[in-house]
Scaffold this motif. Structure first.
Motif, short mmCIF file in Angstrom:
data_model
loop_
_atom_site.label_atom_id
_atom_site.label_comp_id
_atom_site.label_asym_id
_atom_site.label_seq_id
_atom_site.Cartn_x
_atom_site.Cartn_y
_atom_site.Cartn_z
N UNK A 271 -1.64 -4.60 -6.04
CA UNK A 271 -1.83 -4.03 -4.71
C UNK A 271 -1.35 -5.05 -3.68
N UNK A 272 -0.82 -4.56 -2.58
CA UNK A 272 -0.35 -5.47 -1.53
C UNK A 272 -0.25 -4.71 -0.22
N UNK A 273 -0.34 -5.44 0.87
CA UNK A 273 -0.06 -4.87 2.19
C UNK A 273 1.39 -5.21 2.52
N UNK A 274 2.18 -4.19 2.82
CA UNK A 274 3.59 -4.39 3.14
C UNK A 274 3.80 -4.20 4.63
N UNK A 275 4.42 -5.20 5.25
CA UNK A 275 4.68 -5.20 6.69
C UNK A 275 6.15 -4.89 6.95
N UNK A 276 6.41 -3.95 7.85
CA UNK A 276 7.78 -3.55 8.17
C UNK A 276 7.92 -3.39 9.68
N UNK A 279 6.00 -0.40 10.83
CA UNK A 279 4.56 -0.34 10.63
C UNK A 279 4.17 -0.91 9.27
N UNK A 280 2.88 -1.07 9.06
CA UNK A 280 2.36 -1.65 7.82
C UNK A 280 1.73 -0.55 6.95
N UNK A 281 1.66 -0.81 5.64
CA UNK A 281 0.98 0.13 4.75
C UNK A 281 0.48 -0.60 3.51
N UNK A 282 -0.52 -0.01 2.87
CA UNK A 282 -1.06 -0.56 1.63
C UNK A 282 -0.31 0.04 0.46
N UNK A 283 0.29 -0.81 -0.36
CA UNK A 283 1.07 -0.36 -1.49
C UNK A 283 0.28 -0.47 -2.77
N UNK A 284 0.24 0.63 -3.53
CA UNK A 284 -0.36 0.65 -4.86
C UNK A 284 0.79 0.62 -5.85
N UNK A 285 0.94 -0.47 -6.57
CA UNK A 285 2.07 -0.66 -7.49
C UNK A 285 1.55 -0.51 -8.90
N UNK A 286 1.90 0.55 -9.62
CA UNK A 286 1.26 0.85 -10.90
C UNK A 286 1.77 0.04 -12.08
#
Length: 461
Positions: A271-276, A279-286
């Motif tokens: 899991x990580x917070x991705x900043x762009x 805007x930002x979002x929480x990424x769920x990487x399976x």
């Protein structure tokens, strides 16, 4: 296939057409180098291999309904429409380059020392939330596989995600001349193919040959945490888009897209917070492994370039799947087998060992030799043994000429059981007697070691 008449194909590959001239205006329906896949309307490209010469199958493919064939041999002996060329292999590339330029499609080209395939899968998963995507399948990323992938593009496809693998100078020139990427992505510059490319600077030079064949308004997306790639701040007069972990950079660059608050959940993924900039979002990487955070960042960067929303990008990352041989999790006999044995190099080896170290149960690494590492091969293998010792995993099984270097260094950790055999067969026999329910087993080696046979033995009922 758009504009793929025999007349245009003959011109594209600088060949000479032989046969009924009425065929010149006919369009092919596909291209095949395998006679078994030459369907009606196809163009057959008979390649000469070490054991088989495709020319011997020309009569067969014509009986199957192929429209025409290329040939390097005297065309007077053929009664079917044919195009005489000096080299069928070069003609295959020339025809693919011509076809690519007929297509109104965005192309994402991906290369790098490590992570090309997993990055390709992530980018394709992201873009599939908005577009009809064609992606490279299997190992079709070289001078034979890439053109065959390009020939699969049809009018329904909106984006092509093409993986490009090389081992020597000049290869990327030829690959990129076919792909003509709108977006070029390079994952990293690692220790691969050193036999031909000698140094990481040589690898950088070879990989960045891609830039010479970008579309005029093409965009380059690079891993900003790579010391070599971070030197490429501008390509063809246009700023590079950099991604990486953390907002700060050890190099003189600004990361446009970056990750923070990274959480490692073992085999459940990351899991990580991705900043762009959007805007930002929480990424769920399976998919497990911190390196997959970089794949998610690359997918985010490409997605933003092609107009996806933050929500669409997050959904695409969350839905990415593994493929055989690439951190593929197999649950069998009460064990978890991490099938990561498609290929190996020092960077990917250490990443996979780190994945194993974050799992539960008895943790067993099954490792084989790494190839194409040049003069430093022994020291690079020793570095993997040191990584095993430092990781805290429970056991190492290894086989191969150079794998003894793993064993010698791994023994520095007395809590790690070390088993070395010269052959894969001997090692597998000992491994099968050792494993039990609850174990997590990582299997990884370079392709020539044939470690998929180890996975097969472990999972056989």
């Amino acid at each position: 296939m758009k504009n793929m008449t025999l007349k245009n194909i003959t011109a594209a590959c600088h060949g000479t057409f032989h046969g009924d001239s009425s065929f010149l205006e006919k369009e092919i329906t596909g291209v095949a180098i395998d006679s078994r896949k030459a369907a009606p309307g196809f163009l057959f490209v008979p390649l000469k291999g070490a054991r088989v010469d495709g020319h011997t199958f020309i009569p067969q493919v014509m009986e199957q309904g192929a429209l025409a064939t290329l040939t390097e041999e005297d065309p007077s002996s053929l009664t079917c429409p044919c195009i005489h060329v000096e080299s069928c292999e070069k003609a295959l590339r020339d025809i693919a380059a011509f076809y690519r330029m007929q297509l109104d499609i965005k192309v994402v080209g991906i290369t790098g020392s490590v992570g090309k395939t997993s990055t390709k899968e992530t980018i394709a998963s992201v873009l599939s939330r908005k577009y009809n995507v064609l992606k490279t399948e299997g190992n079709f990323n070289n001078e034979i596989g890439l053109p065959l992938t390009i020939f699969k593009i049809r009018a329904k496809h909106e984006v092509a995600v093409l993986e490009m693998g090389i081992s020597d100078f000049g290869e990327m020139h030829r690959l990129a001349a076919m792909a003509r990427p709108d977006i070029g992505v390079i994952t990293n510059i690692g220790l691969c193919h050193l036999e031909n490319l000698s140094t990481r600077d040589g690898i950088l030079q070879a990989k960045t040959e891609m830039f010479d064949h970008l579309q005029v308004d093409g965009t380059v997306i690079l891993n900003g945490d790579d010391d070599k790639l971070s030197t490429k701040k501008e390509v063809n007069g246009k700023p590079v888009i950099f991604y990486g972990v953390g907002a700060d950079s050890a190099f003189d660059i600004k990361k446009d897209i970056y990750a923070t608050d990274i959480e490692n959940h073992g085999l459940e993924g990351m899991r990580a917070k991705i900043h762009t900039p959007q805007g930002d979002f929480d990424a769920q990487i399976p998919i497990p492994g911190e390196h997959n955070v970089y794949n998610a960042l690359a997918g985010t960067a490409v997605g933003l370039q092609l107009g996806l929303s933050i929500r669409e990008i997050a959904q695409g990352i969350a839905s990415v799947q593994t493929i055989a041989g690439r951190t593929n999790l197999l649950h069998v006999k009460g064990m978890t087998v991490i099938d990561d044995c498609y290929n190996a190099n020092p960077v990917s080896m250490k990443a996979s060992i780190d994945v194993l170290a974050h799992t539960s149960g008895r943790r067993i690494a099954v490792l084989g030799d790494m190839g194409e590492l040049g003069a430093e091969e022994k020291e690079l293998h020793r570095s993997i043994g040191k990584a095993v010792a430092a990781s805290g995993i429970d056991a190492l099984f290894c086989a191969g000429t150079l794998a003894e270097e793993y064993a010698s260094e791994a023994k520095a950790n007395p809590e790690c059981e070390v088993h070395y055999k010269k052959t894969r067969e001997e090692m597998t026999e000992e491994l099968l007697a050792y494993v039990k329910e609850g174990d997590t087993v990582l299997v990884k080696a370079s392709h020539f070691m044939e470690f998929p046979k180890v996975v097969e033995a472990l999972t056989k009922e």
